[in-house]
Write an enzyme that holds these catalytic residues in place. Structure first.
Site, mmCIF file in Angstrom:
data_model
loop_
_atom_site.group_PDB
_atom_site.id
_atom_site.type_symbol
_atom_site.label_atom_id
_atom_site.label_comp_id
_atom_site.label_asym_id
_atom_site.label_seq_id
_atom_site.Cartn_x
_atom_site.Cartn_y
_atom_site.Cartn_z
ATOM 1 N N HIS A 175 -28.242 11.516 4.249
ATOM 2 C CA HIS A 175 -26.267 10.792 4.277
ATOM 3 C C HIS A 175 -27.097 9.338 4.000
ATOM 4 O O HIS A 175 -28.627 9.000 3.390
ATOM 5 C CB HIS A 175 -26.072 9.792 6.089
ATOM 6 C CG HIS A 175 -27.642 9.817 6.783
ATOM 7 N ND1 HIS A 175 -28.249 10.395 7.324
ATOM 8 C CD2 HIS A 175 -28.256 8.486 6.827
ATOM 9 C CE1 HIS A 175 -28.958 9.563 8.071
ATOM 10 N NE2 HIS A 175 -29.182 8.283 7.721
ATOM 11 N N CYS A 221 -26.368 19.702 15.259
ATOM 12 C CA CYS A 221 -26.564 18.176 14.919
ATOM 13 C C CYS A 221 -25.264 17.199 13.837
ATOM 14 O O CYS A 221 -24.119 17.746 14.158
ATOM 15 C CB CYS A 221 -26.859 18.927 12.784
ATOM 16 S SG CYS A 221 -26.477 17.234 11.746
ATOM 17 N N GLY A 264 -37.372 5.313 9.081
ATOM 18 C CA GLY A 264 -36.356 4.660 10.027
ATOM 19 C C GLY A 264 -34.338 5.594 10.378
ATOM 20 O O GLY A 264 -33.925 5.372 10.326
HETATM 21 P P1 DGP Z 1 -30.241 6.438 9.674
HETATM 22 O O1 DGP Z 1 -31.233 5.224 10.572
HETATM 23 O O2 DGP Z 1 -30.856 6.342 8.712
HETATM 24 O O3 DGP Z 1 -30.416 7.337 10.347
HETATM 25 O O4 DGP Z 1 -28.549 5.942 10.196
HETATM 26 C C1 DGP Z 1 -28.487 6.482 10.968
HETATM 27 C C2 DGP Z 1 -26.684 5.722 11.456
HETATM 28 O O5 DGP Z 1 -25.875 6.507 11.533
HETATM 29 C C3 DGP Z 1 -27.388 4.634 12.216
HETATM 30 O O6 DGP Z 1 -26.733 3.503 11.363
HETATM 31 C C4 DGP Z 1 -25.576 4.975 13.679
HETATM 32 C C5 DGP Z 1 -24.751 6.076 12.672
HETATM 33 N N1 DGP Z 1 -24.372 7.151 13.797
HETATM 34 C C6 DGP Z 1 -25.189 7.577 14.062
HETATM 35 N N2 DGP Z 1 -24.829 8.142 15.477
HETATM 36 C C7 DGP Z 1 -23.426 8.622 14.668
HETATM 37 C C8 DGP Z 1 -21.852 8.745 14.876
HETATM 38 O O7 DGP Z 1 -21.538 9.658 15.894
HETATM 39 N N3 DGP Z 1 -20.935 8.723 14.634
HETATM 40 C C9 DGP Z 1 -21.098 7.781 13.574
HETATM 41 N N4 DGP Z 1 -20.107 7.118 12.851
HETATM 42 N N5 DGP Z 1 -22.136 7.095 13.036
HETATM 43 C C10 DGP Z 1 -23.227 7.022 13.739
#
Ligand code: DGP
Length: 109
Positions: A96, A4, A89
């Site tokens: 989160h 994860c 989504g």
């Molecule tokens: P969701 O679609 O609600 O699962 O949003 C996941 C969010 O996580 C998306 O807006 C991009 C962010 N995200 C994905 N991978 C990473 C990462 O490795 N680092 C950070 N800072 N954000 C990430």
């Protein structure tokens, strides 16, 4: 969970720009910001989503963390979003809360 992304961020084995941390929760900048301010607030322990059993108490703690961040950073207005499940989504299956502020008040996520 070993695979994860957000567990790795919580364990400091993947870098992130942390904006808030306490014993059980972490907030960091979203890598693909959809607003001038876009943070993700997570529990450090793995739980998949709001649809998971017993998520309600953790959701309350995530909201508490959001309020603290807003107070500390003097952000007067913001949006809080939970995406729940793939059809809702949610791409990252670690619970989160999106914290969004600034810019277009019509912003969608
Ligand atoms: P969701 O679609 O609600 O699962 O949003 C996941 C969010 O996580 C998306 O807006 C991009 C962010 N995200 C994905 N991978 C990473 C990462 O490795 N680092 C950070 N800072 N954000 C990430």
């Amino acid at each position: 969970m070993t695979d994860c992304i957000f567990c790795k961020i919580a364990q400091n084995s993947l870098p992130s720009e942390i904006v808030f941390e306490n014993e059980n929760f972490l907030a960091f900048k979203d890598i693909f910001p959809r607003a001038p301010i876009h943070y993700l607030i997570i529990p450090k322990n793995h739980i998949e989503s709001i649809a998971s059993d017993n998520s309600e108490e953790i959701a309350g703690e995530l909201i508490r963390a959001a309020k603290k961040i807003a107070e500390d950073k003097k952000i007067s207005g913001y949006k809080l979003v939970f995406n729940v499940g793939e059809a809702g989504g949610q791409i990252v299956p670690h619970l989160h809360l999106h914290f969004l502020a600034g810019g277009d008040s019509e912003l969608k996520i």
